[in-house]
Design a protein around this motif. Structure first.
Motif, PDB file in Angstrom:
ATOM      1  N   SER A  90      13.885  86.536  62.494  1.00 41.55           N
ATOM      2  CA  SER A  90      14.305  87.868  62.937  1.00 41.55           C
ATOM      3  C   SER A  90      13.416  88.377  64.065  1.00 41.55           C
ATOM      4  N   SER A  91      12.093  88.301  63.836  1.00 39.83           N
ATOM      5  CA  SER A  91      11.151  88.787  64.840  1.00 39.83           C
ATOM      6  C   SER A  91       9.744  88.353  64.463  1.00 39.83           C
ATOM      7  N   ASP A  92       8.811  88.565  65.375  1.00 40.25           N
ATOM      8  CA  ASP A  92       7.393  88.329  65.097  1.00 40.25           C
ATOM      9  C   ASP A  92       6.573  89.184  66.047  1.00 40.25           C
ATOM     10  N   ASP A  93       5.273  89.276  65.775  1.00 41.88           N
ATOM     11  CA  ASP A  93       4.401  90.072  66.637  1.00 41.88           C
ATOM     12  C   ASP A  93       3.375  89.216  67.380  1.00 41.88           C
ATOM     13  N   SER A  94       3.635  87.921  67.485  1.00 43.60           N
ATOM     14  CA  SER A  94       2.748  87.034  68.219  1.00 43.60           C
ATOM     15  C   SER A  94       3.117  87.044  69.703  1.00 43.60           C
ATOM     16  N   PRO A  95       2.125  87.204  70.582  1.00 42.06           N
ATOM     17  CA  PRO A  95       2.426  87.191  72.021  1.00 42.06           C
ATOM     18  C   PRO A  95       2.516  85.790  72.623  1.00 42.06           C
ATOM     19  N   ASN A  96       2.140  84.759  71.855  1.00 44.84           N
ATOM     20  CA  ASN A  96       2.048  83.437  72.476  1.00 44.84           C
ATOM     21  C   ASN A  96       2.567  82.294  71.597  1.00 44.84           C
ATOM     22  N   ASP A  97       3.439  82.561  70.663  1.00 48.80           N
ATOM     23  CA  ASP A  97       3.985  81.477  69.844  1.00 48.80           C
ATOM     24  C   ASP A  97       4.990  80.666  70.654  1.00 48.80           C
ATOM     25  N   ALA A  98       5.357  79.516  70.117  1.00 45.69           N
ATOM     26  CA  ALA A  98       6.258  78.616  70.839  1.00 45.69           C
ATOM     27  C   ALA A  98       7.141  77.882  69.852  1.00 45.69           C
ATOM     28  N   ASN A  99       8.171  77.235  70.367  1.00 46.29           N
ATOM     29  CA  ASN A  99       9.063  76.395  69.565  1.00 46.29           C
ATOM     30  C   ASN A  99       9.650  77.140  68.370  1.00 46.29           C
ATOM     31  N   ILE A 100       9.990  78.388  68.537  1.00 48.87           N
ATOM     32  CA  ILE A 100      10.542  79.159  67.423  1.00 48.87           C
ATOM     33  C   ILE A 100      11.979  78.716  67.171  1.00 48.87           C
ATOM     34  N   ALA A 101      12.236  78.286  65.959  1.00 49.39           N
ATOM     35  CA  ALA A 101      13.591  77.901  65.565  1.00 49.39           C
ATOM     36  C   ALA A 101      14.318  79.163  65.119  1.00 49.39           C
ATOM     37  N   SER A 102      15.418  79.490  65.771  1.00 55.39           N
ATOM     38  CA  SER A 102      16.125  80.722  65.411  1.00 55.39           C
ATOM     39  C   SER A 102      16.832  80.596  64.071  1.00 55.39           C
ATOM     40  N   THR A 103      17.461  79.460  63.802  1.00 51.69           N
ATOM     41  CA  THR A 103      18.131  79.210  62.524  1.00 51.69           C
ATOM     42  C   THR A 103      17.774  77.808  62.065  1.00 51.69           C
ATOM     43  N   THR A 104      17.301  77.710  60.826  1.00 58.08           N
ATOM     44  CA  THR A 104      16.883  76.428  60.266  1.00 58.08           C
ATOM     45  C   THR A 104      17.600  76.206  58.945  1.00 58.08           C
ATOM     46  N   THR A 105      18.365  75.130  58.868  1.00 56.44           N
ATOM     47  CA  THR A 105      18.969  74.751  57.591  1.00 56.44           C
ATOM     48  C   THR A 105      17.892  74.026  56.792  1.00 56.44           C
ATOM     49  N   VAL A 106      17.593  74.550  55.614  1.00 54.24           N
ATOM     50  CA  VAL A 106      16.521  73.995  54.801  1.00 54.24           C
ATOM     51  C   VAL A 106      17.033  72.762  54.070  1.00 54.24           C
ATOM     52  N   ASN A 107      16.275  71.662  54.188  1.00 55.42           N
ATOM     53  CA  ASN A 107      16.607  70.445  53.455  1.00 55.42           C
ATOM     54  C   ASN A 107      15.321  69.846  52.909  1.00 55.42           C
ATOM     55  N   THR A 108      15.345  68.606  52.469  1.00 51.89           N
ATOM     56  CA  THR A 108      14.188  68.028  51.786  1.00 51.89           C
ATOM     57  C   THR A 108      13.122  67.469  52.720  1.00 51.89           C
ATOM     58  N   SER A 109      13.297  67.566  54.011  1.00 44.89           N
ATOM     59  CA  SER A 109      12.243  67.155  54.939  1.00 44.89           C
ATOM     60  C   SER A 109      11.724  68.382  55.687  1.00 44.89           C
ATOM     61  N   ASP A 110      10.496  68.282  56.178  1.00 48.53           N
ATOM     62  CA  ASP A 110       9.881  69.405  56.884  1.00 48.53           C
ATOM     63  C   ASP A 110      10.692  69.767  58.124  1.00 48.53           C
ATOM     64  N   GLN A 111      10.968  71.045  58.277  1.00 47.41           N
ATOM     65  CA  GLN A 111      11.677  71.583  59.435  1.00 47.41           C
ATOM     66  C   GLN A 111      10.732  72.547  60.148  1.00 47.41           C
ATOM     67  N   LEU A 112      10.467  72.315  61.433  1.00 43.87           N
ATOM     68  CA  LEU A 112       9.552  73.159  62.184  1.00 43.87           C
ATOM     69  C   LEU A 112      10.136  74.562  62.364  1.00 43.87           C
ATOM     70  N   LEU A 113       9.372  75.578  61.964  1.00 43.73           N
ATOM     71  CA  LEU A 113       9.777  76.961  62.191  1.00 43.73           C
ATOM     72  C   LEU A 113       9.189  77.501  63.486  1.00 43.73           C
ATOM     73  N   PHE A 114       7.898  77.223  63.726  1.00 43.19           N
ATOM     74  CA  PHE A 114       7.265  77.686  64.963  1.00 43.19           C
ATOM     75  C   PHE A 114       5.905  77.020  65.137  1.00 43.19           C
ATOM     76  N   THR A 115       5.383  77.135  66.357  1.00 38.97           N
ATOM     77  CA  THR A 115       4.034  76.699  66.694  1.00 38.97           C
ATOM     78  C   THR A 115       3.251  77.934  67.115  1.00 38.97           C
ATOM     79  N   GLN A 116       2.042  78.075  66.579  1.00 37.52           N
ATOM     80  CA  GLN A 116       1.191  79.216  66.925  1.00 37.52           C
ATOM     81  C   GLN A 116      -0.106  78.691  67.526  1.00 37.52           C
ATOM     82  N   PRO A 117      -0.353  78.967  68.831  1.00 37.52           N
ATOM     83  CA  PRO A 117      -1.633  78.562  69.410  1.00 37.52           C
ATOM     84  C   PRO A 117      -2.789  79.277  68.711  1.00 37.52           C
ATOM     85  N   SER A 118      -3.964  78.686  68.801  1.00 44.44           N
ATOM     86  CA  SER A 118      -5.156  79.282  68.222  1.00 44.44           C
ATOM     87  C   SER A 118      -5.398  80.657  68.849  1.00 44.44           C
ATOM     88  N   HIS A 119      -5.885  81.583  68.044  1.00 39.63           N
ATOM     89  CA  HIS A 119      -6.259  82.897  68.586  1.00 39.63           C
ATOM     90  C   HIS A 119      -7.473  83.414  67.845  1.00 39.63           C
TER      91      HIS A 119
END
Length: 157
Positions: A90-119
């Motif tokens: 829906s939303s986030d408050d990170s100014p520098n995240d990346a690779n945000i998946a807007s819709t993810t169908t959940v299954n039995t393998s890992d699905q990337l939701l987002f990447t957050q650089p170090s802060h």
């Protein structure tokens, strides 16, 4: 006909993060679907503001994943490879995240939701999600209670 779906959410961290890195989850209401009408079987159902992920990663960049780690279902049901649940960003408050998946169908393998650089800092970033149950239809599911457990994982790249 009655279908009950319950979702349990878990978090974990892997790869030896330092103590000042973490992921938490806050569930913002009931995570249940009660389907007892034909309309319920034929239409998608969404829980808005279902949960919030809170991520703090001072040491390194991180990736956050979701997967279906366990589920229970009626004894007479034959499992299908058709997972009816989606996590919707829906939303986030990170100014520098990346690779945000807007819709993810959940299954039995890992699905990337987002990447957050170090802060640097003590304030975590918040990610807000909806939970959607896709229309079950009449062929893949039988009446009964289904319980799903999601695991959210935070890893270093």
């Amino acid at each position: 006909m009655r279908y009950f779906l319950t979702i349990l959410l878990l978090c974990s961290m892997v790869n030896g993060f330092a103590a000042n890195n973490y992921i938490t989850i806050q569930v913002n209401g009931g995570m249940n679907y009660n389907i007892n009408t034909t309309t319920g079987l034929e239409t998608d159902q969404t829980i808005t503001n279902a949960f919030q992920l809170k991520v703090l990663n001072n040491s390194n960049a991180c990736h956050v994943y979701v997967r279906l780690s366990a589920w229970n279902y009626p004894a007479a049901w034959v499992p299908v490879n058709n997972y009816p649940l989606q996590v919707i960003w829906s939303s986030d408050d990170s100014p520098n995240d990346a690779n945000i998946a807007s819709t993810t169908t959940v299954n039995t393998s890992d699905q990337l939701l987002f990447t957050q650089p170090s802060h640097a800092g003590a304030t975590p970033y918040n990610y807000y999600y909806k939970l959607k149950l896709l229309a079950l239809g009449y062929t893949d599911y039988i009446p009964g209670t289904y319980n799903y457990t999601f695991t959210f994982t935070m890893t270093e790249p």
